[in-house]
Design a protein around this motif. Structure first.
Motif, PDB file in Angstrom:
ATOM      1  N   HIS A   5       0.851  -1.200   0.000  1.00  0.00           N
ATOM      2  CA  HIS A   5       0.000   0.000   0.000  1.00  0.00           C
ATOM      3  C   HIS A   5       0.887   1.250   0.000  1.00  0.00           C
ATOM      4  O   HIS A   5       1.322   1.724   1.046  1.00  0.00           O
ATOM      5  CB  HIS A   5      -0.928  -0.030   1.230  1.00  0.00           C
ATOM      6  N   HIS A   7       1.640   5.181  -2.191  1.00  0.00           N
ATOM      7  CA  HIS A   7       1.150   6.192  -3.141  1.00  0.00           C
ATOM      8  C   HIS A   7       2.306   6.984  -3.749  1.00  0.00           C
ATOM      9  O   HIS A   7       3.373   7.115  -3.152  1.00  0.00           O
ATOM     10  CB  HIS A   7       0.190   7.150  -2.420  1.00  0.00           C
ATOM     11  N   THR A  35      -0.188   1.695  -5.172  1.00  0.00           N
ATOM     12  CA  THR A  35      -1.663   1.682  -5.103  1.00  0.00           C
ATOM     13  C   THR A  35      -2.186   3.110  -5.086  1.00  0.00           C
ATOM     14  O   THR A  35      -2.695   3.586  -4.074  1.00  0.00           O
ATOM     15  CB  THR A  35      -2.138   0.959  -3.819  1.00  0.00           C
ATOM     16  N   HIS A  37      -4.600   6.335  -5.894  1.00  0.00           N
ATOM     17  CA  HIS A  37      -6.048   6.527  -5.931  1.00  0.00           C
ATOM     18  C   HIS A  37      -6.526   6.715  -7.374  1.00  0.00           C
ATOM     19  O   HIS A  37      -6.183   7.707  -8.028  1.00  0.00           O
ATOM     20  CB  HIS A  37      -6.455   7.774  -5.142  1.00  0.00           C
ATOM     21  N   GLU A  62      -5.906   1.830  -5.752  1.00  0.00           N
ATOM     22  CA  GLU A  62      -6.864   2.023  -4.652  1.00  0.00           C
ATOM     23  C   GLU A  62      -8.016   2.840  -5.227  1.00  0.00           C
ATOM     24  O   GLU A  62      -7.844   4.019  -5.542  1.00  0.00           O
ATOM     25  CB  GLU A  62      -6.204   2.740  -3.462  1.00  0.00           C
ATOM     26  N   THR A  64     -11.770   4.503  -5.152  1.00  0.00           N
ATOM     27  CA  THR A  64     -12.780   5.000  -4.219  1.00  0.00           C
ATOM     28  C   THR A  64     -14.165   4.605  -4.709  1.00  0.00           C
ATOM     29  O   THR A  64     -14.591   4.997  -5.801  1.00  0.00           O
ATOM     30  CB  THR A  64     -12.719   6.533  -4.079  1.00  0.00           C
ATOM     31  N   HIS A  73     -12.677   2.576   0.265  1.00  0.00           N
ATOM     32  CA  HIS A  73     -11.519   2.347  -0.605  1.00  0.00           C
ATOM     33  C   HIS A  73     -11.352   0.853  -0.874  1.00  0.00           C
ATOM     34  O   HIS A  73     -11.292   0.058   0.052  1.00  0.00           O
ATOM     35  CB  HIS A  73     -10.245   2.898   0.036  1.00  0.00           C
ATOM     36  N   LEU A  75      -8.839  -1.804  -2.709  1.00  0.00           N
ATOM     37  CA  LEU A  75      -7.531  -2.028  -3.322  1.00  0.00           C
ATOM     38  C   LEU A  75      -7.655  -3.111  -4.387  1.00  0.00           C
ATOM     39  O   LEU A  75      -8.447  -4.045  -4.242  1.00  0.00           O
ATOM     40  CB  LEU A  75      -6.531  -2.485  -2.257  1.00  0.00           C
ATOM     41  N   ALA A 195      -9.788  -1.949   1.696  1.00  0.00           N
ATOM     42  CA  ALA A 195      -8.734  -1.160   2.338  1.00  0.00           C
ATOM     43  C   ALA A 195      -9.156  -0.724   3.746  1.00  0.00           C
ATOM     44  O   ALA A 195     -10.325  -0.396   3.974  1.00  0.00           O
ATOM     45  CB  ALA A 195      -8.411   0.076   1.494  1.00  0.00           C
ATOM     46  N   GLU A 218      -7.670  -5.832   4.002  1.00  0.00           N
ATOM     47  CA  GLU A 218      -6.425  -5.242   4.505  1.00  0.00           C
ATOM     48  C   GLU A 218      -6.420  -5.304   6.027  1.00  0.00           C
ATOM     49  O   GLU A 218      -7.137  -4.552   6.690  1.00  0.00           O
ATOM     50  CB  GLU A 218      -6.284  -3.794   4.017  1.00  0.00           C
ATOM     51  N   ASP A 248       0.528   2.496   3.624  1.00  0.00           N
ATOM     52  CA  ASP A 248      -0.256   3.647   3.127  1.00  0.00           C
ATOM     53  C   ASP A 248       0.635   4.905   3.076  1.00  0.00           C
ATOM     54  O   ASP A 248       0.190   6.012   3.379  1.00  0.00           O
ATOM     55  CB  ASP A 248      -1.498   3.891   3.993  1.00  0.00           C
TER      56      ASP A 248
END
Ligand code: AMP
Ligand code: ZN
Ligand code: FE
Ligand code: FE
Length: 283
Positions: A5, A7, A35, A37, A62, A64, A73, A75, A195, A218, A248
């Motif tokens: 996880h 970004h 991952t 968004h 990920e 939404t 969320h 994944l 998530a 998760e 994350d």
């Protein structure tokens, strides 16, 4: 060490794909999933940067989803980032992100807090390795502008006072329900994982989502207390779900950087995930 996880600057992370790989390697990661968004824009660049560093990359996302006006969320792992139907769906997701940010900025102006954002263009088609056309905007951009203009102490203060549900500048997302997003990830041959379920409070919906194709949950996440971890491990057992987890990480200065190298996925859980995907592919 495995972290599923992370970004990048393709969404609200502060690290470019190159920087993320450097930071991940320094933290001791050996396998990682990017991952972002609602965008696959960084996957190719992360993969290219990771190869010489000896890191294994898993294509992730990920997405939404929206349930009763609240964000859920989902994944996706081992997704096909070239999938055309997925690309169209993600473009619609990014358009709604843009709509939401524009409305939030309107509300802030009405509240006497005008902010100006430097938003990327929403190109319909961009080369897969250029983040430009596939960048997903989000509330952290607004939060950063509120900090910049002195209306908030830090990112987390901006969310707590203005941007979270129930706060004056909150605007809901519009979009697909979790079951639809789960089915879409499954349709591209990916594994859908719920998530950070401890943050969303929709435990009663999990059985229905499993019915829609949810394959994992998760368990390991920085916002999960020990009790959350135990609860979701038990739920995974009950429904035969695979277990995922990660930091994350959103990069330096994001307010979400401290878990890199600390919150990871145990190798046994990762091995189960990989064998499940192998079985799926050969079936
Ligand atoms: P959005 O994608 O627009 O829904 O914004 C959600 C993102 O904002 C999350 O993925 C986090 O990266 C970030 N975020 C949410 N709450 C906080 C917080 N309290 N502090 C820092 N970042 C946050
Ligand atoms: Zn984020
Ligand atoms: Fe999330
Ligand atoms: Fe995330």
């Amino acid at each position: 060490m495995i972290d599923l996880h992370l970004h990048t600057t393709a969404s609200d992370g502060r690290s470019t794909p190159d920087a993320l790989v450097r930071e991940a390697a320094r933290a001791g990661l050996t396998t990682m999933a990017v991952t972002d968004h609602d965008t696959v824009g960084a996957i190719a660049a992360v993969r290219a940067a990771a190869a010489p560093a000896g890191l294994t990359i898993i294509a992730g996302i990920e997405i939404t989803a929206v349930e009763r006006g609240r964000d859920v969320h989902i994944l996706g792992y081992f997704i096909d980032e070239q999938d055309q139907a997925l690309a169209e769906f993600l473009l619609a997701q990014r358009r709604d992100r843009r709509r939401r940010v524009d409305e939030i900025v309107g509300r802030l102006a009405a509240l006497g807090m005008p902010v100006t954002l430097d938003l990327p263009p929403l190109a319909a088609s961009a080369p897969p390795d250029a983040l430009g056309g596939q960048r997903a905007v989000g509330r952290p951009l607004v939060a950063a502008a509120l900090v910049e203009s002195g209306h908030a102490r830090d990112i987390s203060d901006a969310f707590d006072r203005f941007l979270s549900p129930g706060r004056p500048a909150f605007v809901a997302r519009q979009g697909a329900a979790p079951a639809v997003v789960i089915a879409r990830i499954a349709a591209t041959g990916g594994v859908a994982s719920l998530a950070h379920p401890g943050k969303i409070g929709f435990d009663d919906q999990i059985p229905g989502w499993v019915g829609a194709g949810l394959a994992a949950i998760e368990v390991f996440h920085p916002d999960h207390a020990d009790a959350d971890r135990a609860r979701y491990e038990a739920i995974a057992d009950e429904f035969g779900l695979l277990v995922t987890g990660g930091s994350d990480y959103h990069g330096p200065g994001s307010g979400r950087s401290d878990a890199l190298g600390r919150v990871t996925l145990p190798p046994e859980d990762f091995a189960r995930l990989v064998s499940a995907v192998d079985r799926m592919r050969t079936a």
